[in-house]
Design a protein around this motif. Structure first.
Motif, PDB file in Angstrom:
ATOM      1  N   VAL A 184       1.000  -0.991  -0.107  1.00 44.32           N
ATOM      2  CA  VAL A 184      -0.117  -0.006  -0.448  1.00 44.32           C
ATOM      3  C   VAL A 184       0.797   0.802   0.161  1.00 44.32           C
ATOM      4  CG1 VAL A 184      -1.373   1.650   1.530  1.00 44.32           C
ATOM      5  CG2 VAL A 184      -1.920  -0.979   1.292  1.00 44.32           C
ATOM      6  N   ARG A 185       1.863   1.332   0.573  1.00 42.67           N
ATOM      7  CA  ARG A 185       2.985   2.296   0.690  1.00 42.67           C
ATOM      8  C   ARG A 185       3.369   2.396  -0.565  1.00 42.67           C
ATOM      9  NH1 ARG A 185       3.224   3.962   6.095  1.00 42.67           N
ATOM     10  NH2 ARG A 185       2.770   2.754   7.514  1.00 42.67           N
ATOM     11  N   ALA A 186       3.554   1.815  -1.570  1.00 39.16           N
ATOM     12  CA  ALA A 186       4.906   1.190  -2.516  1.00 39.16           C
ATOM     13  C   ALA A 186       3.875   1.964  -3.825  1.00 39.16           C
ATOM     14  CB  ALA A 186       4.964   0.451  -2.542  1.00 39.16           C
ATOM     15  N   LEU A 187       2.549   2.260  -3.351  1.00 45.07           N
ATOM     16  CA  LEU A 187       1.445   1.998  -4.695  1.00 45.07           C
ATOM     17  C   LEU A 187       2.038   3.980  -4.196  1.00 45.07           C
ATOM     18  CD1 LEU A 187      -1.376  -0.063  -4.303  1.00 45.07           C
ATOM     19  CD2 LEU A 187      -0.014   0.173  -6.169  1.00 45.07           C
ATOM     20  N   GLY A 188       1.706   4.353  -5.754  1.00 43.29           N
ATOM     21  CA  GLY A 188       1.490   5.818  -6.009  1.00 43.29           C
ATOM     22  C   GLY A 188      -0.472   6.301  -6.309  1.00 43.29           C
ATOM     23  N   ARG A 189      -1.017   6.897  -6.477  1.00 43.25           N
ATOM     24  CA  ARG A 189      -1.915   7.963  -6.483  1.00 43.25           C
ATOM     25  C   ARG A 189      -2.859   7.770  -7.507  1.00 43.25           C
ATOM     26  NH1 ARG A 189      -4.860  11.756  -4.283  1.00 43.25           N
ATOM     27  NH2 ARG A 189      -6.734  13.077  -5.241  1.00 43.25           N
ATOM     28  N   TYR A 190      -3.978   6.754  -7.123  1.00 38.57           N
ATOM     29  CA  TYR A 190      -5.625   5.863  -8.229  1.00 38.57           C
ATOM     30  C   TYR A 190      -3.866   4.424  -8.764  1.00 38.57           C
ATOM     31  CZ  TYR A 190      -7.253  10.939  -8.976  1.00 38.57           C
ATOM     32  OH  TYR A 190      -7.437  11.612  -8.421  1.00 38.57           O
ATOM     33  N   GLY A 191      -3.462   4.054  -7.154  1.00 38.54           N
ATOM     34  CA  GLY A 191      -2.757   2.832  -7.956  1.00 38.54           C
ATOM     35  C   GLY A 191      -3.279   1.373  -7.976  1.00 38.54           C
ATOM     36  N   GLY A 222      -5.743   5.101   6.164  1.00 36.96           N
ATOM     37  CA  GLY A 222      -5.735   6.507   5.149  1.00 36.96           C
ATOM     38  C   GLY A 222      -5.298   6.296   4.388  1.00 36.96           C
ATOM     39  N   LEU A 223      -4.056   5.883   4.139  1.00 34.15           N
ATOM     40  CA  LEU A 223      -3.546   5.898   2.794  1.00 34.15           C
ATOM     41  C   LEU A 223      -4.297   5.411   1.476  1.00 34.15           C
ATOM     42  CD1 LEU A 223       0.316   4.474   3.600  1.00 34.15           C
ATOM     43  CD2 LEU A 223      -0.289   6.646   2.910  1.00 34.15           C
ATOM     44  N   VAL A 224      -5.116   4.298   1.960  1.00 32.88           N
ATOM     45  CA  VAL A 224      -6.036   3.647   0.489  1.00 32.88           C
ATOM     46  C   VAL A 224      -6.997   4.582   0.292  1.00 32.88           C
ATOM     47  CG1 VAL A 224      -7.639   1.751   0.453  1.00 32.88           C
ATOM     48  CG2 VAL A 224      -5.610   1.439   1.630  1.00 32.88           C
ATOM     49  N   LEU A 225      -7.746   5.583   1.672  1.00 35.58           N
ATOM     50  CA  LEU A 225      -8.377   6.312   0.819  1.00 35.58           C
ATOM     51  C   LEU A 225      -7.666   7.435   0.845  1.00 35.58           C
ATOM     52  CD1 LEU A 225     -10.115   4.532   3.003  1.00 35.58           C
ATOM     53  CD2 LEU A 225     -11.519   6.372   3.621  1.00 35.58           C
ATOM     54  N   GLY A 226      -6.187   7.917   1.284  1.00 38.29           N
ATOM     55  CA  GLY A 226      -6.110   9.475   0.758  1.00 38.29           C
ATOM     56  C   GLY A 226      -5.547   9.286  -0.833  1.00 38.29           C
ATOM     57  N   LYS A 227      -5.175   8.059  -1.514  1.00 37.47           N
ATOM     58  CA  LYS A 227      -4.754   7.461  -2.363  1.00 37.47           C
ATOM     59  C   LYS A 227      -5.400   7.082  -3.507  1.00 37.47           C
ATOM     60  CE  LYS A 227      -0.291   5.706  -1.122  1.00 37.47           C
ATOM     61  NZ  LYS A 227       0.577   4.735  -1.400  1.00 37.47           N
TER      62      LYS A 227
END
Length: 336
Positions: free
Chosen positions: A225-232, A250-255
């Protein structure tokens, strides 16, 4: 006919080549004399009781095969006895014969051995489905492929390159990293020595990748999850690292990430026929013409299926491990 029968217990399964019941096939099916099949992680799981076949499928191991048409169902028009074919299977490949829906067959190129043919359906379809149909990979994007030297991994590297994507991979040895670089991986990461998250973020200047193809699961979840960019997109195709993992929601939602679970074996026959058709009209011509290549590591005779399973379980292979059922399955035919 003969087939592999799993004996012993789940902790110590024994794969025995012995007589099994002859097959009955339907009017829309083809009976194929199997010349070669291949080892997949699903076979190892099924042998230990961890991955039962779908309802109605053969209890015999084997998710792909290549062989020669022996009999044709009365409703089938496009195939004839003697045609050389390969196909994805829900099971039954570790046997002398298998019954296959006619729509699942692909005609082998004249110059291909049966070993080459059986190295395609399971891993190339898996890579194709999860890179493009599930993962929506497009030209210019970057994909991280875990287990890059596996059968699926070696197929996925080539498919992603053919689609003009940038490929990062993880693998566990210098030999495997080199093999993946030769196939076109731009960044190769030894997961035993380095943190793939750090390497990915450094290579992308902190932006992350667009897609991750992951057969590991488990403890990889948060780092993926941390290695994915926006819309990953994270497409999980296996659980080699376990069934549980934690992540920062939060990263899932934010990105605005997508997390996708995907299997191939349990899909209904009509969907598999459609996948076969899509693959044939898409990337199969590149394989047929030699622009892409099925990667074969080792070939065992079917009587040594136990040794072949052990070889795969120890992560020794780069590409596919093949089981030959008839003599000459690994020889290329003479093309006149």
């Amino acid at each position: 006919m003969k087939g592999i029968v799993v004996k012993g217990d789940q902790l110590n399964p024994r794969l025995v080549w012995e007589a099994v019941p002859d097959l009955v096939f339907g009017s829309d099916e083809i009976l194929v004399d199997v010349w070669a099949t291949a080892v997949n992680r699903a076979d190892l799981l099924q042998a230990t009781g961890g991955y039962p076949p779908p309802a109605g499928a053969s209890e015999i191991l084997g998710l792909e095969m290549a062989g020669v048409v022996a009999e044709v169902g009365e409703d089938v028009e496009e195939w004839q006895v003697g045609d050389r074919v390969c196909a994805l299977l829900p099971g039954g490949g570790y046997a002398e014969q298998v019954a296959v829906p006619a729509g699942m067959l692909i005609r082998l190129p004249d110059s291909w051995s049966f070993a080459m043919g059986t190295a395609v359906p399971e891993v190339w379809y898996t890579a194709y489905v999860n890179l493009f149909l599930e993962g929506d990979l497009v030209a210019g994007e970057t994909v991280l492929i875990h287990a890059g030297a596996s059968g699926v991994g070696t197929a996925a590297i080539q498919l992603a390159n053919a689609a003009d994507a940038t490929v990062f991979i993880t693998a566990g040895s210098a030999e495997k990293l080199l093999a993946c670089r030769k196939l076109g991986a731009e960044l190769t990461i030894n997961y035993k020595q380095d943190d793939f998250l750090e390497k990915v973020l450094a290579a992308t200047h902190g932006q992350g990748v667009d897609l991750i193809l992951d057969p590991v699961g488990g403890g990889y979840l948060d780092r993926n999850v941390r290695a994915l960019g926006r819309y990953g997109r994270l497409v999980n195709i296996g659980l080699l690292g376990g069934t549980h993992g934690e992540m920062n929601m939060g990263l899932v939602l934010g990105k605005r990430l997508r997390i996708i679970g995907s299997t191939l074996r349990s899909r209904p026959p009509a969907e598999k026929v459609k996948i076969t058709e899509q693959f044939q009209s898409g990337f199969w011509p590149l394989l047929r013409d030699g622009e892409l290549e099925p990667i074969i590591d080792t070939i065992f005779p079917i009587e040594q299926a136990q040794e072949a399973h052990s070889y795969v379980a120890q992560n020794k292979n780069i590409g596919k491990v093949i089981l030959t059922i008839r003599e000459g399955a690994d020889a290329r035919p003479e093309v006149v």
